[in-house]
Design a protein around this motif. Structure first.
Motif, PDB file in Angstrom:
ATOM      1  N   GLY A 170      55.880  16.800  -1.214  1.00  0.00           N
ATOM      2  CA  GLY A 170      56.694  17.680  -0.397  1.00  0.00           C
ATOM      3  C   GLY A 170      58.177  17.398  -0.549  1.00  0.00           C
ATOM      4  O   GLY A 170      58.994  18.310  -0.696  1.00  0.00           O
ATOM      5  N   TYR A 171      58.523  16.113  -0.530  1.00  0.00           N
ATOM      6  CA  TYR A 171      59.923  15.738  -0.697  1.00  0.00           C
ATOM      7  C   TYR A 171      60.436  16.125  -2.083  1.00  0.00           C
ATOM      8  O   TYR A 171      61.575  16.586  -2.239  1.00  0.00           O
ATOM      9  CB  TYR A 171      60.103  14.234  -0.476  1.00  0.00           C
ATOM     10  CG  TYR A 171      60.280  13.844   0.974  1.00  0.00           C
ATOM     11  CD1 TYR A 171      61.518  13.466   1.460  1.00  0.00           C
ATOM     12  CD2 TYR A 171      59.207  13.860   1.862  1.00  0.00           C
ATOM     13  CE1 TYR A 171      61.697  13.104   2.796  1.00  0.00           C
ATOM     14  CE2 TYR A 171      59.365  13.501   3.196  1.00  0.00           C
ATOM     15  CZ  TYR A 171      60.609  13.131   3.654  1.00  0.00           C
ATOM     16  OH  TYR A 171      60.778  12.789   4.989  1.00  0.00           O
ATOM     17  N   ALA A 172      59.601  15.926  -3.102  1.00  0.00           N
ATOM     18  CA  ALA A 172      60.026  16.247  -4.465  1.00  0.00           C
ATOM     19  C   ALA A 172      60.289  17.742  -4.616  1.00  0.00           C
ATOM     20  O   ALA A 172      61.279  18.153  -5.238  1.00  0.00           O
ATOM     21  CB  ALA A 172      58.961  15.795  -5.458  1.00  0.00           C
ATOM     22  N   LEU A 173      59.419  18.575  -4.048  1.00  0.00           N
ATOM     23  CA  LEU A 173      59.625  20.017  -4.157  1.00  0.00           C
ATOM     24  C   LEU A 173      60.895  20.432  -3.421  1.00  0.00           C
ATOM     25  O   LEU A 173      61.701  21.216  -3.939  1.00  0.00           O
ATOM     26  CB  LEU A 173      58.418  20.768  -3.591  1.00  0.00           C
ATOM     27  CG  LEU A 173      58.536  22.297  -3.569  1.00  0.00           C
ATOM     28  CD1 LEU A 173      58.842  22.852  -4.956  1.00  0.00           C
ATOM     29  CD2 LEU A 173      57.275  22.928  -2.994  1.00  0.00           C
ATOM     30  N   ALA A 188      47.225  18.898 -10.213  1.00  0.00           N
ATOM     31  CA  ALA A 188      47.846  17.781 -10.926  1.00  0.00           C
ATOM     32  C   ALA A 188      48.231  18.148 -12.351  1.00  0.00           C
ATOM     33  O   ALA A 188      48.830  17.326 -13.052  1.00  0.00           O
ATOM     34  CB  ALA A 188      46.903  16.586 -10.936  1.00  0.00           C
ATOM     35  N   GLY A 189      47.872  19.361 -12.783  1.00  0.00           N
ATOM     36  CA  GLY A 189      48.218  19.791 -14.131  1.00  0.00           C
ATOM     37  C   GLY A 189      47.304  19.255 -15.213  1.00  0.00           C
ATOM     38  O   GLY A 189      47.617  19.340 -16.399  1.00  0.00           O
ATOM     39  N   ALA A 231      69.795  13.154  -1.191  1.00  0.00           N
ATOM     40  CA  ALA A 231      69.496  12.567   0.118  1.00  0.00           C
ATOM     41  C   ALA A 231      67.993  12.557   0.372  1.00  0.00           C
ATOM     42  O   ALA A 231      67.440  11.575   0.889  1.00  0.00           O
ATOM     43  CB  ALA A 231      70.220  13.347   1.214  1.00  0.00           C
ATOM     44  N   LEU A 232      67.314  13.637  -0.018  1.00  0.00           N
ATOM     45  CA  LEU A 232      65.857  13.686   0.153  1.00  0.00           C
ATOM     46  C   LEU A 232      65.171  12.676  -0.755  1.00  0.00           C
ATOM     47  O   LEU A 232      64.224  11.999  -0.344  1.00  0.00           O
ATOM     48  CB  LEU A 232      65.341  15.090  -0.151  1.00  0.00           C
ATOM     49  CG  LEU A 232      65.405  16.104   0.985  1.00  0.00           C
ATOM     50  CD1 LEU A 232      64.970  17.479   0.489  1.00  0.00           C
ATOM     51  CD2 LEU A 232      64.514  15.679   2.151  1.00  0.00           C
ATOM     52  N   ARG A 233      65.632  12.567  -1.984  1.00  0.00           N
ATOM     53  CA  ARG A 233      65.022  11.595  -2.904  1.00  0.00           C
ATOM     54  C   ARG A 233      65.197  10.170  -2.369  1.00  0.00           C
ATOM     55  O   ARG A 233      64.270   9.353  -2.420  1.00  0.00           O
ATOM     56  CB  ARG A 233      65.650  11.718  -4.288  1.00  0.00           C
ATOM     57  CG  ARG A 233      65.322  13.027  -5.001  1.00  0.00           C
ATOM     58  CD  ARG A 233      65.809  13.002  -6.435  1.00  0.00           C
ATOM     59  NE  ARG A 233      65.520  14.256  -7.099  1.00  0.00           N
ATOM     60  CZ  ARG A 233      66.424  15.194  -7.374  1.00  0.00           C
ATOM     61  NH1 ARG A 233      67.697  14.993  -7.037  1.00  0.00           N
ATOM     62  NH2 ARG A 233      66.083  16.315  -7.974  1.00  0.00           N
ATOM     63  N   SER A 234      66.384   9.880  -1.855  1.00  0.00           N
ATOM     64  CA  SER A 234      66.641   8.550  -1.310  1.00  0.00           C
ATOM     65  C   SER A 234      65.740   8.267  -0.115  1.00  0.00           C
ATOM     66  O   SER A 234      65.167   7.178   0.016  1.00  0.00           O
ATOM     67  CB  SER A 234      68.116   8.442  -0.911  1.00  0.00           C
ATOM     68  OG  SER A 234      68.392   7.176  -0.346  1.00  0.00           O
ATOM     69  N   SER A 284      53.104   8.070  -6.448  1.00  0.00           N
ATOM     70  CA  SER A 284      53.455   9.486  -6.409  1.00  0.00           C
ATOM     71  C   SER A 284      54.966   9.714  -6.398  1.00  0.00           C
ATOM     72  O   SER A 284      55.422  10.844  -6.568  1.00  0.00           O
ATOM     73  CB  SER A 284      52.835  10.170  -5.189  1.00  0.00           C
ATOM     74  OG  SER A 284      51.431  10.177  -5.292  1.00  0.00           O
ATOM     75  N   LEU A 285      55.747   8.648  -6.208  1.00  0.00           N
ATOM     76  CA  LEU A 285      57.195   8.801  -6.275  1.00  0.00           C
ATOM     77  C   LEU A 285      57.654   9.270  -7.648  1.00  0.00           C
ATOM     78  O   LEU A 285      58.775   9.757  -7.797  1.00  0.00           O
ATOM     79  CB  LEU A 285      57.882   7.478  -5.928  1.00  0.00           C
ATOM     80  CG  LEU A 285      57.877   7.084  -4.445  1.00  0.00           C
ATOM     81  CD1 LEU A 285      58.443   5.682  -4.283  1.00  0.00           C
ATOM     82  CD2 LEU A 285      58.676   8.083  -3.620  1.00  0.00           C
ATOM     83  N   ALA A 286      56.790   9.164  -8.647  1.00  0.00           N
ATOM     84  CA  ALA A 286      57.119   9.680  -9.973  1.00  0.00           C
ATOM     85  C   ALA A 286      57.400  11.176  -9.922  1.00  0.00           C
ATOM     86  O   ALA A 286      58.103  11.725 -10.779  1.00  0.00           O
ATOM     87  CB  ALA A 286      55.989   9.389 -10.953  1.00  0.00           C
ATOM     88  N   LEU A 287      56.869  11.845  -8.900  1.00  0.00           N
ATOM     89  CA  LEU A 287      57.119  13.284  -8.750  1.00  0.00           C
ATOM     90  C   LEU A 287      58.579  13.584  -8.512  1.00  0.00           C
ATOM     91  O   LEU A 287      59.031  14.722  -8.729  1.00  0.00           O
ATOM     92  CB  LEU A 287      56.284  13.833  -7.578  1.00  0.00           C
ATOM     93  CG  LEU A 287      54.772  13.875  -7.792  1.00  0.00           C
ATOM     94  CD1 LEU A 287      54.074  14.136  -6.453  1.00  0.00           C
ATOM     95  CD2 LEU A 287      54.409  14.968  -8.792  1.00  0.00           C
TER      96      LEU A 287
END
Length: 239
Positions: free
Chosen positions: A196-199, A31-32, A215-218, A229-232
């Motif tokens: 996973g989607y964010a990466l 998580a940094g 498209a992946l973000r949507s 976690s959508l903040a990622l």
């Protein structure tokens, strides 16, 4: 954050179990949150003083935290402590390779990673060793060897998301764009989470495929509506 909260609850129930702060330190590293991760790793090492395998794990995660902080000296000390607790843990060689890799000395880094691989017990593995060996070989334009290393990393650690990213970038560097789609689809299938989607979205952006990234973000915003976690996905996810 959910994992960290669960592990903290576990620690209140079993404060004598070093594997719990080890896992918490690893989660915080991911998580940094490096200061807190460092404190948990130190606490785990103290708890595990009489338990060599767990002591090695505590010092290993402490070494990785030090690398993330850019503290090569502390990383080296923790790596030596991990090796002292478990002679089969080639952390000193791995840390030396990481430091050289970060400096851009890819020949030196590769030699250190090879030393670490040679020091592994038969059938043994070390998280991210072959990932970084593969990335180093990619920098040296030795693509076939790099792919072999990255595939071995994924065989041993199929949830190492960085390895999927490294493989996608390798395919772009070696002109194998037709294989990138399969790798990033596999990444999302392995980690069907906001992370996973964010990466995968970041990788498509890096590769110049902004429409694929959006498209992946949507899709992620629809699938995980309301998930913090959508903040990622980043602030630019809606643009």
């Amino acid at each position: 954050d959910d994992a960290a909260a669960t592990l903290r609850n576990a620690m209140t129930l079993r404060p004598d179990r070093p594997e719990i702060p080890i896992a918490l330190a690893a989660a915080l590293l991911r998580a940094g949150r490096l200061d807190e991760a460092q404190r948990q790793a130190a606490a785990a090492a103290t708890l595990a003083e009489s338990l060599p395998p767990l002591a090695a794990q505590a010092h290993e995660v402490a070494a990785r935290i030090a690398l993330a902080r850019g503290d090569a000296d502390a990383a080296g000390e923790e790596a030596e402590a991990a090796h002292a607790a478990d002679a089969g843990a080639p952390m000193p060689q791995f840390v030396r390779g990481r430091v050289l890799f970060d400096k851009g000395d890819y020949d030196g880094a590769l030699a250190a990673f090879r030393d670490a691989e040679d020091a592994l017990p038969e059938g043994g593995s070390l998280p991210q060793l072959r990932l970084y060996a593969g990335q180093t070989l990619t920098r040296l334009d030795r693509y076939a060897e790099a792919e072999n290393e990255l595939r071995q990393e994924l065989d041993a650690y199929p949830h190492d998301l960085q390895a999927y990213g490294a493989l996608a970038l390798l395919y772009r560097a070696s002109g194998r764009d037709e294989e990138i789609d399969d790798v990033l689809n596999q990444l999302v299938a392995t980690a069907p989470t906001p992370e996973g989607y964010a990466l995968a979205a970041r990788l498509w952006s890096t590769l110049g495929e902004r429409s694929r990234a959006e498209a992946l973000r949507s899709d992620a915003r629809t699938r995980f509506r309301g998930d913090p976690s959508l903040a990622l996905l980043g602030r630019d996810g809606r643009r």
